[in-house]
Design a protein around this motif. Sequence first.
Motif, PDB file in Angstrom:
ATOM      1  N   VAL A 130      91.187  17.504  59.880  1.00 24.53           N
ATOM      2  CA  VAL A 130      91.615  17.107  61.221  1.00 24.53           C
ATOM      3  C   VAL A 130      92.472  18.181  61.882  1.00 24.53           C
ATOM      4  O   VAL A 130      92.221  18.576  63.032  1.00 24.53           O
ATOM      5  N   GLY A 131      93.498  18.653  61.194  1.00 26.48           N
ATOM      6  CA  GLY A 131      94.390  19.645  61.800  1.00 26.48           C
ATOM      7  C   GLY A 131      93.686  20.929  62.190  1.00 26.48           C
ATOM      8  O   GLY A 131      93.729  21.351  63.358  1.00 26.48           O
ATOM      9  N   ASN A 159      81.974  19.376  67.858  1.00 26.14           N
ATOM     10  CA  ASN A 159      81.071  18.529  67.081  1.00 26.14           C
ATOM     11  C   ASN A 159      81.707  18.106  65.763  1.00 26.14           C
ATOM     12  O   ASN A 159      81.560  16.945  65.335  1.00 26.14           O
ATOM     13  N   GLU A 160      82.394  19.022  65.112  1.00 23.43           N
ATOM     14  CA  GLU A 160      83.048  18.668  63.849  1.00 23.43           C
ATOM     15  C   GLU A 160      84.212  17.719  64.083  1.00 23.43           C
ATOM     16  O   GLU A 160      84.439  16.787  63.295  1.00 23.43           O
ATOM     17  N   SER A 161      84.936  17.910  65.159  1.00 27.86           N
ATOM     18  CA  SER A 161      86.038  16.995  65.479  1.00 27.86           C
ATOM     19  C   SER A 161      85.511  15.604  65.785  1.00 27.86           C
ATOM     20  O   SER A 161      86.101  14.594  65.368  1.00 27.86           O
ATOM     21  N   ARG A 162      84.385  15.540  66.489  1.00 28.07           N
ATOM     22  CA  ARG A 162      83.782  14.238  66.776  1.00 28.07           C
ATOM     23  C   ARG A 162      83.343  13.556  65.480  1.00 28.07           C
ATOM     24  O   ARG A 162      83.499  12.339  65.317  1.00 28.07           O
ATOM     25  N   ASN A 196      96.934  14.004  70.098  1.00 28.42           N
ATOM     26  CA  ASN A 196      96.960  15.295  70.798  1.00 28.42           C
ATOM     27  C   ASN A 196      95.587  15.687  71.335  1.00 28.42           C
ATOM     28  O   ASN A 196      95.480  16.230  72.425  1.00 28.42           O
ATOM     29  N   ILE A 197      94.546  15.397  70.566  1.00 24.21           N
ATOM     30  CA  ILE A 197      93.221  15.830  71.034  1.00 24.21           C
ATOM     31  C   ILE A 197      92.725  14.948  72.170  1.00 24.21           C
ATOM     32  O   ILE A 197      91.969  15.386  73.037  1.00 24.21           O
ATOM     33  N   LEU A 208      85.392  15.469  75.891  1.00 21.75           N
ATOM     34  CA  LEU A 208      84.542  16.329  75.076  1.00 21.75           C
ATOM     35  C   LEU A 208      84.203  15.693  73.732  1.00 21.75           C
ATOM     36  O   LEU A 208      83.079  15.823  73.244  1.00 21.75           O
ATOM     37  N   VAL A 209      85.179  15.031  73.116  1.00 22.02           N
ATOM     38  CA  VAL A 209      84.939  14.453  71.787  1.00 22.02           C
ATOM     39  C   VAL A 209      84.470  13.006  71.850  1.00 22.02           C
ATOM     40  O   VAL A 209      84.254  12.371  70.817  1.00 22.02           O
TER      41      VAL A 209
END
Length: 240
Positions: A130-131, A159-162, A196-197, A208-209
Motif C-alpha cells: 500500500v505505501g 492499476n496496482e493501487s486499485r 491520502n490516496i 483514478l483508483v
Amino acid sequence: MTQHPQLADYSVTRKWPARHPDRIQLYSLPTPNGVKVSIALEEMQLPYEAHLVSFETNDQLTPEFVGTFPNNKIPAIIDPQGPGGRPLALFESGAILIYLAEKSGSPLLPADPVARYETLQWLMFQMGGVGPMFGQVGFFHKYGGKDYEDKRPRDRYINESRRLLGVLEQRMQGRRWIMGDGFTIADIAIWPWVRNISAATGYNAGELVGWSGFPELQRVLAAFEARPAVQKGLNIPPRG
C-alpha cells in the motif's frame, strides 16, 4: 540547551533539543507514514514530545538527523526508557509500531499468537504494498512525475493501487476493523494511506483508483477518522 545524559549521545538532539527528556522523542511530519506513530502514541496514551522534521528545508538530510537515523526518513523515535532502561533509537514506521505496542502492552498488537501474526501480516501488506504503490501514484499524479508525457508508469501504479484497494474491500466485508472487532496497529498503518490516496487534501486520486466503488473502505475510513486519537494524531507534529 544542555542535553539530558540519556539523549546527549544522539546527534539528532543537537538540532531538536528535548524539553521533556523523560518522554519518547518523536521526529516526524504529518504525512501518511508520519501520522502512524503519532496516532499510535495517542491511542496508547504514551507520553511523548514531537519535533517537526520539515521537508521544505530538508531537515531529514541534515547531519544531525542522519547521524542518528541513517535512512533519512520520518517517522523516527528515541525512547529514553528503552529495553533494560537504556535509550533506543528507531526508524521505520512498522518497526516503531510493533515496538510501541509491545512496550505499552497494548491490545493494538494482540497477544494471541494467531491474531498477532495476522496483524503483522496486514502491517507488512501496508509497508510492502500500500505505501510504496500509493506513494508512486502520488508522485506520478500530483507531484514531479505528473508532467511526464508517458503515462504508462502512472497507469501501472494506479492499476496496482486499485488492486490493493480491492483486496482491502474484500477483507472489510462484515468487519469493523482489519482484524475484526479489535482496532490494531494494522489499522493505524493502513487507513492514513487509504485516506491520502482518496482525499482531495492528499493525492486527490480518488477518481483514478475508482474510490466510489469501494463502499466498505469508505465506511471504515469514516470510522477511523472519527476516533479522537486519530483526529489528534493526524496533525502532529503541527506544520507550524
